[in-house]
Scaffold this motif. Structure first.
Motif, mmCIF file in Angstrom:
data_model
loop_
_atom_site.group_PDB
_atom_site.id
_atom_site.type_symbol
_atom_site.label_atom_id
_atom_site.label_comp_id
_atom_site.label_asym_id
_atom_site.label_seq_id
_atom_site.Cartn_x
_atom_site.Cartn_y
_atom_site.Cartn_z
ATOM 1 N N THR A 159 -14.813 1.966 -21.253
ATOM 2 C CA THR A 159 -15.659 3.003 -20.249
ATOM 3 C C THR A 159 -15.548 2.287 -18.892
ATOM 4 O OG1 THR A 159 -18.077 2.011 -20.287
ATOM 5 C CG2 THR A 159 -17.413 3.666 -21.977
ATOM 6 N N GLN A 160 -15.052 1.130 -18.883
ATOM 7 C CA GLN A 160 -14.982 0.494 -17.254
ATOM 8 C C GLN A 160 -13.463 0.722 -16.857
ATOM 9 O OE1 GLN A 160 -15.595 -3.754 -17.313
ATOM 10 N NE2 GLN A 160 -15.685 -4.036 -15.211
ATOM 11 N N THR A 161 -13.472 0.622 -15.634
ATOM 12 C CA THR A 161 -12.262 1.013 -14.834
ATOM 13 C C THR A 161 -12.184 -0.063 -13.833
ATOM 14 O OG1 THR A 161 -13.462 2.655 -13.154
ATOM 15 C CG2 THR A 161 -12.415 3.580 -15.207
ATOM 16 N N ILE A 162 -10.944 -0.037 -13.162
ATOM 17 C CA ILE A 162 -10.463 -0.973 -12.154
ATOM 18 C C ILE A 162 -9.783 -0.021 -11.064
ATOM 19 C CG2 ILE A 162 -9.088 -2.897 -11.098
ATOM 20 C CD1 ILE A 162 -8.830 -3.824 -13.964
ATOM 21 N N GLU A 163 -10.391 0.155 -9.859
ATOM 22 C CA GLU A 163 -10.186 1.423 -9.163
ATOM 23 C C GLU A 163 -9.258 0.377 -8.009
ATOM 24 O OE1 GLU A 163 -11.237 4.286 -9.431
ATOM 25 O OE2 GLU A 163 -12.504 3.540 -10.879
ATOM 26 N N ILE A 164 -8.520 1.137 -7.271
ATOM 27 C CA ILE A 164 -7.489 0.719 -6.069
ATOM 28 C C ILE A 164 -8.322 -0.581 -5.338
ATOM 29 C CG2 ILE A 164 -6.484 1.203 -3.834
ATOM 30 C CD1 ILE A 164 -5.165 2.500 -6.191
ATOM 31 N N ASP A 165 -7.502 -1.774 -5.343
ATOM 32 C CA ASP A 165 -8.042 -2.921 -4.569
ATOM 33 C C ASP A 165 -9.057 -3.685 -5.374
ATOM 34 O OD1 ASP A 165 -6.537 -2.384 -2.240
ATOM 35 O OD2 ASP A 165 -8.086 -1.305 -1.250
ATOM 36 N N GLY A 166 -9.306 -3.061 -6.711
ATOM 37 C CA GLY A 166 -10.167 -3.940 -7.511
ATOM 38 C C GLY A 166 -9.220 -5.024 -8.323
ATOM 39 N N MET A 167 -9.902 -5.819 -8.676
ATOM 40 C CA MET A 167 -9.209 -7.146 -9.221
ATOM 41 C C MET A 167 -9.950 -7.874 -10.158
ATOM 42 S SD MET A 167 -8.819 -10.164 -6.523
ATOM 43 C CE MET A 167 -8.028 -9.151 -5.311
ATOM 44 N N LEU A 168 -9.075 -8.652 -11.293
ATOM 45 C CA LEU A 168 -9.839 -9.428 -12.006
ATOM 46 C C LEU A 168 -9.297 -10.983 -11.697
ATOM 47 C CD1 LEU A 168 -9.173 -7.626 -15.599
ATOM 48 C CD2 LEU A 168 -11.414 -7.672 -14.067
ATOM 49 N N VAL A 169 -10.094 -11.802 -11.772
ATOM 50 C CA VAL A 169 -9.639 -13.179 -11.356
ATOM 51 C C VAL A 169 -9.930 -13.905 -12.661
ATOM 52 C CG1 VAL A 169 -9.923 -15.154 -9.769
ATOM 53 C CG2 VAL A 169 -10.201 -12.848 -9.127
ATOM 54 N N SER A 170 -8.925 -14.885 -13.224
ATOM 55 C CA SER A 170 -9.162 -15.955 -14.300
ATOM 56 C C SER A 170 -10.002 -16.987 -13.975
ATOM 57 C CB SER A 170 -7.747 -16.224 -14.718
ATOM 58 O OG SER A 170 -7.222 -17.393 -13.681
ATOM 59 N N ARG A 171 -10.670 -17.559 -14.939
ATOM 60 C CA ARG A 171 -11.248 -18.712 -14.914
ATOM 61 C C ARG A 171 -10.270 -19.866 -14.602
ATOM 62 N NH1 ARG A 171 -15.202 -18.517 -20.127
ATOM 63 N NH2 ARG A 171 -15.622 -16.201 -20.083
ATOM 64 N N LYS A 172 -10.681 -21.046 -14.237
ATOM 65 C CA LYS A 172 -10.008 -22.383 -13.862
ATOM 66 C C LYS A 172 -9.463 -22.689 -15.424
ATOM 67 C CE LYS A 172 -9.383 -26.443 -11.217
ATOM 68 N NZ LYS A 172 -10.008 -27.224 -10.119
ATOM 69 N N THR A 173 -10.472 -22.765 -16.162
ATOM 70 C CA THR A 173 -10.212 -23.447 -17.527
ATOM 71 C C THR A 173 -11.085 -22.712 -18.376
ATOM 72 O OG1 THR A 173 -11.796 -25.164 -17.694
ATOM 73 C CG2 THR A 173 -9.637 -25.793 -16.664
ATOM 74 N N GLN A 174 -11.068 -22.872 -19.765
ATOM 75 C CA GLN A 174 -11.853 -22.051 -20.646
ATOM 76 C C GLN A 174 -13.371 -22.063 -20.418
ATOM 77 O OE1 GLN A 174 -10.332 -19.959 -23.028
ATOM 78 N NE2 GLN A 174 -12.728 -19.353 -23.272
ATOM 79 N N THR A 175 -13.781 -23.461 -19.858
ATOM 80 C CA THR A 175 -15.027 -23.669 -19.681
ATOM 81 C C THR A 175 -15.663 -23.593 -18.338
ATOM 82 O OG1 THR A 175 -14.712 -26.055 -20.121
ATOM 83 C CG2 THR A 175 -15.325 -24.866 -21.952
ATOM 84 N N ASN A 176 -14.488 -23.757 -17.481
ATOM 85 C CA ASN A 176 -14.913 -24.200 -15.968
ATOM 86 C C ASN A 176 -14.744 -22.362 -15.318
ATOM 87 O OD1 ASN A 176 -14.662 -24.334 -13.164
ATOM 88 N ND2 ASN A 176 -13.592 -26.280 -13.478
ATOM 89 N N PHE A 177 -15.999 -21.914 -14.858
ATOM 90 C CA PHE A 177 -15.844 -20.656 -14.262
ATOM 91 C C PHE A 177 -15.471 -20.324 -12.874
ATOM 92 C CE2 PHE A 177 -18.430 -20.759 -18.052
ATOM 93 C CZ PHE A 177 -18.230 -19.258 -18.666
ATOM 94 N N SER A 178 -15.115 -21.559 -12.188
ATOM 95 C CA SER A 178 -14.411 -21.458 -10.849
ATOM 96 C C SER A 178 -13.231 -20.545 -10.910
ATOM 97 C CB SER A 178 -14.038 -22.914 -10.481
ATOM 98 O OG SER A 178 -15.282 -23.710 -10.121
ATOM 99 N N GLU A 179 -12.867 -20.068 -9.748
ATOM 100 C CA GLU A 179 -11.729 -19.078 -9.831
ATOM 101 C C GLU A 179 -10.543 -19.802 -10.113
ATOM 102 O OE1 GLU A 179 -11.420 -16.534 -6.320
ATOM 103 O OE2 GLU A 179 -13.462 -15.690 -6.527
ATOM 104 N N GLY A 180 -9.566 -19.321 -10.994
ATOM 105 C CA GLY A 180 -8.317 -19.837 -11.303
ATOM 106 C C GLY A 180 -7.226 -19.263 -10.472
ATOM 107 N N ARG A 181 -5.950 -19.406 -11.015
ATOM 108 C CA ARG A 181 -4.895 -19.044 -10.147
ATOM 109 C C ARG A 181 -4.272 -17.841 -10.473
ATOM 110 N NH1 ARG A 181 -0.106 -21.323 -11.054
ATOM 111 N NH2 ARG A 181 -0.507 -22.102 -13.268
ATOM 112 N N PHE A 182 -4.768 -16.929 -11.436
ATOM 113 C CA PHE A 182 -4.081 -15.722 -11.889
ATOM 114 C C PHE A 182 -5.021 -14.696 -11.548
ATOM 115 C CE2 PHE A 182 -3.207 -19.179 -14.526
ATOM 116 C CZ PHE A 182 -1.815 -19.271 -14.744
#
Length: 613
Positions: A159-182
């Motif tokens: 039921t969730q959507t990603i609109e124009i200009d919306g984005m997902l950002v990966s974690r840095k590692t599996q247990t590190n919740f800082s923003e990753g590279r992807f």
């Protein structure tokens, strides 16, 4: 007494009437302004009415003092996190989250503001934890002021959507919740794309490594929204009402399974499902992957690639596995997908070229297709390696199809590629080549041409000039039989360190089976445990039988292909060098036999190696 009795009765009636209502109020998903949570292991989260989702502080692993503000699946053992405030770090014990009229306020134990839902147009009256996993802030007239679904982190839910200009950002590692590279983004042109970015502060993105290709032939047919519907299917909605389905195949129904789609820390966008009713801990089951091969899809002119700089990517179960090549180590030991640090960095500081100070290490099926600074074409493998040894800037060379590519550090877009038939060489100080460790790319197994093997034996055995030569020591055959028949052995695992062996070494290796091996035998017999712990059984044929069986074919093939005959004979001479360091690796011997690597004229073997024991 009667007065007291009546008071007690009224109190009991009030409890009976209102207690269920209070209980219902605590479990209907509503949270009133003024409610707060504290980061401790005993803190009770805000639950959705079904209890499927929880909002609060989740303790991180074994660290008793760090907590992540998050939303998670609450009815499965691993309590998978599906949302967290993007760009924030885990908070220390004693931090608080408060819901007030201004929204959500996250503070550390000293009261300093760490994060908030700023920019709300009206005052918040209450919040609601939805059964879909969406946390919503509402006005008194029930208008939605803020929701977690419109502010995603790395995951989307049905039921969730990603609109124009919306984005997902990966974690840095599996247990590190800082923003990753992807990054996964819905662009204004209608495409859903994935990019890399070296650091979050960069304004631009590196090349796309996935695109939905839904821009359309005109504006009316372009995409405008990523939709994860309640049946578990992900699609791109187009402005003309049509949809492009991304989920490539049917998946188990959402009525019986939880679903999520996550841009994982390794850059792969993965759709998962998890049974709602289960025993034990079945874990999340991958249903779809985007892209199919991230090691090859990330191929931009900037950035490090799927893995860190100097690292090598190989695909395993459609996921990237990053490894440092031999002689390199992780810059951050806690991040296996990060950069690799070289033991040796070429420099021209001395102002002179001393090729004798350096040597090259060959690694199999490995390529860094970017950051070449010089191409030598045409070239032989010997000319290629010599060019690197004599170039103070050169850190590595790739040789393929009579072409030589010189490379500087750092190396980018490293990947295992067994399809190119290339040879890669890394440069080290002489005597500094490190031993083979598990932290190197595994050589790929190739199906070898059985006919080539027969011709090798024929070439070496069919000529009387080489009969004594074979009796005493030529035998790469043991390797070729093991390699082509895929007989599992400990030696195969470390085959890049094994070398051709002499007749003496053969007899020693068979540990007492000299009589059965025989002076006329060709090959290896391992009938049990041998000194190096390997177990293998390789067929042995008598010299006269091999010669008899192959003489006719040898003569015919030799006349047809004199050049190949000469190459086979030179490989045989390389394989019996008394100095074992001069013998080619099995990998290189095979490449020389197949013509992938040029065979240099070998030195004559020591006369002492020509006497059988």
């Amino acid at each position: 007494m009667n007065h007291t009795f009546h008071q007690s009765l009224v109190f009991i009636i009030i409890i009976i009437i209102f207690f269920p209502l209070c209980t219902l109020a605590q479990n209907n998903g509503n949270i009133t302004v003024g409610t707060s949570l504290t980061a401790t292991e005993n803190s009770s989260p805000w639950l959705s009415p079904s209890g499927d989702f929880a909002f609060g502080f989740q303790q991180l692993g074994d660290n008793n003092d760090l907590f992540q503000l998050s939303i998670w699946f609450n009815r499965i053992p691993d309590r998978t996190i599906v949302w967290y405030p993007r760009g924030t770090n885990p908070v220390p014990r004693g931090s608080t989250l408060q819901l007030d009229a201004a929204g959500l306020l996250l503070r550390d134990p000293r009261g300093r503001l760490l994060w908030n839902t700023n920019g709300l147009v009206d005052e918040v009256a209450y919040a609601f934890m939805n059964n879909t996993g969406n946390f919503v802030l509402l006005h008194s007239n029930s208008t939605w002021l803020w929701e977690s679904f419109r502010n995603p982190s790395d995951t989307i839910l049905p039921t969730q959507t990603i609109e124009i200009d919306g984005m997902l950002v990966s974690r840095k590692t599996q247990t590190n919740f800082s923003e990753g590279r992807f990054y996964a983004r819905m662009l204004g042109d209608g495409n859903f794309v994935f990019n890399t970015r070296s650091v979050p502060s960069n304004t631009g993105f590196d090349d796309e490594y996935y695109s939905s290709f839904t821009s359309g032939v005109n504006a009316s047919s372009s995409g405008y929204q990523v939709l994860f519907n309640d049946r578990g299917s992900i699609s791109i909605r187009r402005r003309n009402g049509q949809q492009t389905i991304l989920t490539p195949r049917s998946i188990p129904p959402a009525s019986d399974n939880y679903h999520r789609a996550t841009l994982d820390f390794d850059g792969v966008f993965t759709q998962y499902y998890h049974p709602r009713n289960f025993s034990g801990n079945p874990g999340w089951i991958p249903a779809s992957f985007w892209p199919e091969n991230i090691c090859f899809n990330i191929n931009g002119d900037t950035g490090s690639g799927a893995c860190g700089y100097n690292s090598v990517c190989r695909l395993e179960n459609q996921r990237p596995v990053c490894q440092c090549p031999q002689g390199y180590s992780l810059a951050d030991p806690n991040n296996a997908y990060g950069d690799c640090r070289p033991r040796f960095v070429p420099t021209c500081a001395d102002g002179e070229i001393r090729s004798d100070l350096y040597e090259l290490l060959e690694i199999s099926d490995t390529d860094w297709p970017k950051n070449d600074y010089e191409l030598i074409e045409p070239s032989t493998v010997d000319n290629c390696t010599a060019a690197c040894l004599n170039d103070c800037f050169c850190a590595a060379v790739i040789f393929r199809n009579n072409s030589c590519w010189k490379k500087k550090l750092p190396l980018s877009n490293g990947r295992v590629d067994a399809t190119l038939g290339l040879a890669a060489f890394l440069k080290f100080r002489r005597g500094d080549i490190p031993p083979l460790t598990p932290n190197v790319p595994n050589p790929s197994n190739h199906t070898r041409d059985q006919r080539t093997l027969i011709l090798v034996i024929s070439a070496l055995l069919g000529s009387s000039v080489f009969v004594n030569f074979i009796l005493i020591g030529v035998t790469c055959l043991g390797f070729f039989l093991i390699y082509s028949k895929k007989i599992p052995s400990q030696d195969q695992v470390h085959s890049t360190n094994l070398r051709c062996f002499t007749y003496k070494e053969l007899v020693q290796a068979t540990n007492g089976f000299k009589e059965e091996l025989g002076r006329g035998a060709f090959g290896i017999v391992y009938k049990g445990d041998v000194p190096n712990g390997s177990k293998a059984i390789v067929a042995v044929k008598k010299l006269d039988r091999v010669a008899q069986d192959t003489e006719k074919e040898f003569r015919t093939e030799a006349l047809r292909d004199r050049e190949r005959l000469e190459r086979f004979l030179m490989v045989g001479i390389w394989c019996i060098q008394e100095d074992s360091s001069l013998r080619p690796t099995m990998r290189k011997a095979s490449q020389m036999l197949e013509g992938i690597v040029e065979v240099a004229v070998p030195p004559c073997p020591s006369p002492f190696s020509l006497t059988p024991t």
